[in-house]
Each structure stands twice: as C-alpha cells, then as structure tokens.
Design an enzyme around this catalytic site. Sequence first.
Site, PDB file in Angstrom:
ATOM      1  N   ARG A   1      -7.186  10.994  -6.395  1.00 36.34           N
ATOM      2  CA  ARG A   1      -8.404  10.236  -6.031  1.00 36.34           C
ATOM      3  C   ARG A   1      -9.656  11.090  -6.205  1.00 36.34           C
ATOM      4  O   ARG A   1     -10.737  10.582  -6.570  1.00 36.34           O
ATOM      5  CB  ARG A   1      -8.274   9.738  -4.588  1.00 36.34           C
ATOM      6  CG  ARG A   1      -9.544   9.127  -3.981  1.00 36.34           C
ATOM      7  CD  ARG A   1      -9.946   7.842  -4.696  1.00 36.34           C
ATOM      8  NE  ARG A   1     -11.208   7.350  -4.182  1.00 36.34           N
ATOM      9  CZ  ARG A   1     -12.396   7.724  -4.641  1.00 36.34           C
ATOM     10  NH1 ARG A   1     -12.485   8.627  -5.626  1.00 36.34           N
ATOM     11  NH2 ARG A   1     -13.497   7.209  -4.140  1.00 36.34           N
TER      12      ARG A   1
ATOM     13  N   ARG B   1      -3.595   6.822   0.769  1.00 33.84           N
ATOM     14  CA  ARG B   1      -4.208   8.054   1.274  1.00 33.84           C
ATOM     15  C   ARG B   1      -3.299   8.872   2.189  1.00 33.84           C
ATOM     16  O   ARG B   1      -3.595  10.040   2.458  1.00 33.84           O
ATOM     17  CB  ARG B   1      -5.517   7.724   1.994  1.00 33.84           C
ATOM     18  CG  ARG B   1      -6.657   7.383   1.050  1.00 33.84           C
ATOM     19  CD  ARG B   1      -7.906   7.019   1.823  1.00 33.84           C
ATOM     20  NE  ARG B   1      -7.810   5.688   2.412  1.00 33.84           N
ATOM     21  CZ  ARG B   1      -8.678   5.191   3.291  1.00 33.84           C
ATOM     22  NH1 ARG B   1      -9.703   5.942   3.699  1.00 33.84           N
ATOM     23  NH2 ARG B   1      -8.538   3.976   3.762  1.00 33.84           N
TER      24      ARG B   1
ATOM     25  N   TYR C   1     -13.969 -12.919   1.364  1.00 32.29           N
ATOM     26  CA  TYR C   1     -14.612 -11.644   1.032  1.00 32.29           C
ATOM     27  C   TYR C   1     -15.973 -11.880   0.359  1.00 32.29           C
ATOM     28  O   TYR C   1     -16.967 -11.223   0.675  1.00 32.29           O
ATOM     29  CB  TYR C   1     -13.727 -10.834   0.090  1.00 32.29           C
ATOM     30  CG  TYR C   1     -12.877  -9.782   0.765  1.00 32.29           C
ATOM     31  CD1 TYR C   1     -13.453  -8.755   1.508  1.00 32.29           C
ATOM     32  CD2 TYR C   1     -11.484  -9.787   0.633  1.00 32.29           C
ATOM     33  CE1 TYR C   1     -12.673  -7.772   2.105  1.00 32.29           C
ATOM     34  CE2 TYR C   1     -10.693  -8.813   1.230  1.00 32.29           C
ATOM     35  CZ  TYR C   1     -11.299  -7.807   1.966  1.00 32.29           C
ATOM     36  OH  TYR C   1     -10.527  -6.835   2.560  1.00 32.29           O
TER      37      TYR C   1
ATOM     38  N   ASP D   1      -6.798  -3.309  -6.859  1.00 26.75           N
ATOM     39  CA  ASP D   1      -7.349  -3.918  -5.649  1.00 26.75           C
ATOM     40  C   ASP D   1      -7.497  -5.415  -5.868  1.00 26.75           C
ATOM     41  O   ASP D   1      -7.787  -5.864  -6.984  1.00 26.75           O
ATOM     42  CB  ASP D   1      -8.713  -3.301  -5.316  1.00 26.75           C
ATOM     43  CG  ASP D   1      -9.177  -3.685  -3.931  1.00 26.75           C
ATOM     44  OD1 ASP D   1      -9.817  -4.750  -3.790  1.00 26.75           O
ATOM     45  OD2 ASP D   1      -8.870  -2.959  -2.970  1.00 26.75           O
TER      46      ASP D   1
ATOM     47  N   ARG E   1       0.828  -1.196   0.000  1.00 27.33           N
ATOM     48  CA  ARG E   1       0.000   0.000   0.000  1.00 27.33           C
ATOM     49  C   ARG E   1       0.870   1.257   0.000  1.00 27.33           C
ATOM     50  O   ARG E   1       0.561   2.261   0.650  1.00 27.33           O
ATOM     51  CB  ARG E   1      -0.946  -0.006   1.205  1.00 27.33           C
ATOM     52  CG  ARG E   1      -2.371   0.463   0.844  1.00 27.33           C
ATOM     53  CD  ARG E   1      -3.291   0.447   2.057  1.00 27.33           C
ATOM     54  NE  ARG E   1      -3.705  -0.900   2.412  1.00 27.33           N
ATOM     55  CZ  ARG E   1      -3.940  -1.306   3.665  1.00 27.33           C
ATOM     56  NH1 ARG E   1      -3.781  -0.482   4.667  1.00 27.33           N
ATOM     57  NH2 ARG E   1      -4.336  -2.538   3.897  1.00 27.33           N
TER      58      ARG E   1
END
Length: 333
Positions: free
Chosen positions: A34, A25, A142, A71, A21
């Site tokens: 973004r 952010r 998931y 992702d 990652r």
Amino acid sequence: MLLLKSLSGEKIERFPVWLMRQAGRYMPQYRELRAKEKDFLSFCKNVELAVKVSLLPLELLDVDAVIIFSDILVPLEPMGINVRFEEGEGPHLEWDGNVKALRKITSKDTEFINEIIREVKRTQDRVPVIGFCGAPWTLFAYAVEGKGKADFKRAKLFMWERREEYLEFLGLLSENLVEYLKGQVKAGADLVQVFDSWLMHMPYEDLKEYAILLKAFFERLKRELGVPVIYFYRGSGEYLKLLRHVPVDAFSVDWTVDMFSWMEKEDMAFQGNMDPSILYCTEDVIQRKVLEFLKRVPRKTKYVFNLGHGLSPDMELKKVKLLVDTVKGYKVG
C-alpha cells in the site's frame, strides 16, 4: 474446485473458507504494498500491485478462493460521481444530485479490473477467482450521503421525496453493474459476489419494493453471466423472508440471521454468519467457537465458511490464519 462444488450441492469433505476483506491492513505485507501508491484509489487501479494484494491471502492463509482486490465504489467514478479516499477516513463522494447527468458505462470504462482478474487467473489456477460489485441500494446510499453514515438519512429522504429519480438511479445502477460484472466474468471470474453492505438501513416497507428490483437484477445476472452469484447483505433474518425468492446461488449473511434454522427449512446455499469479533478472542476460544459453530451446521454441503462482515485492520494475522486452519481441519463426512 471445492467452493464451486459446495455452492452446487456436490459432496465435499470439508466446508470451503474464504474471508471478506481477506487482503487488508491487518497484513504487514499489505501495508508494505500500500505504501507504494499515493492514495487508495490509485492503489486499486495499479494492476501489478492489486494482483499481488489479491494473491496475499492465498499465500499467507491458504484460503479456498481469491477475491480480486478492488472497491465497490469503482464503477461510480465513470458514471460521473467523484470518488476519493482520505487516509484514515474512508471514501468521500461528490455528486450534484442530477440523475439525468449520470452516464451508462461499459466494462471498458473499468478495464483495469478485468486486467487484474486475467493476471490473477494466469498466476494461479488452484482456487476460483471471485469478482464483485456493490448492490444498487448500497451504491445509491453512498452517492447520496457522500460517505458511510450512521443513519443514511439523506439517502432515505431522497428515496421518499424524489421517488421517480430514486427508481431511475437504481435502474441505471442495475444496468451498469450487469455490464461491470459481465466484463469481470469475460476476464475469467469463476463466480461473483454482490455486496449490499448498507441494506440494514432500509426500512422494511421499502425493502418490499427493493426486493422486486433485486429479483429482476439477479435474474439478469444469472441469465447473462453463466457463473454462480452470491448476494451478501447486512440485516436480520426478517429481511431474508422478503429476499428468499431472489434467484442467487447463495446468501451471505451476518450474525443477526438464524442461519441454522433457515438451513433446516430451506435448500438454499449459505455463506458466512459468524461474528468477526471472534477474532479478538484468545486462540483457544477462537478454535472452540469455530468448531462449535461448524458442528451446528445441519448439512454437509451448500455452505461456505465466511464471517458476517469483513476483517478489520486491528486484527492479528496469526489469529486469522488459525481460524482458516481450524475450518479446514473440520471434516463434514
């Protein structure tokens, strides 16, 4: 390239470093990009923006690899599972539980991923480009739960109560992920990483069976991809006792694994192991802890510095840069 040399056991002057990652952010530049898309999945599918985001860590941190921005849930969508991302809440998945209705996919179903890789390769050739996917168990978990959960109870019940369908689902995921990664390698990925982020929720007894499936999955990847393969899992060193024979080029482990002991008794390459919470410390503590960690590595190659998990949004860019610089300043010769 330094990372590829280290994975293969060649002589190196310092350990390579990249971070899971690493484009995220915590970077103001990321947040600016973004804001140009309505939702996260659209952001991932916007090739121009995804390329720019992928390259941010190379420009801002000077890391030793670029992992493409995407992702792990991307290949579930063309299989017939609805995937959406809610701002501030993470992924939400909708699936009716019908395994028979799930589709086989080809790399053409996610061609935007391949385009991102091609463009990143065209833009820079200094460092290797990492493609990736989620592992069968993590994607299964998931899909069944609908989002990340604290205990993954529904996934476990599905595994125990609907055993044949569970194995069928994992088999289809394995087939699809091979095709997904083959497309990435054909597009130019120099190596790939498989993320089993939720493996620590699998009971040890069930892991014994899953390890057999993983062995076959990675054997096929090694046979058909022709590039190094890294397996990241979250879970203890006890898990590694069952996974050690899985044919990968490196195990990427979290901070619960006694990696240094494993390095002393096994020749396998490793990645990661440092707790990412170190980045909340003061700068002098970050430097001290990173150097203490590196001095404990009992080898001069076959290690890639990374954290035991991804960077968090509330981390500071300058501290992440300090960590990378500290690793790069440490010589192993």
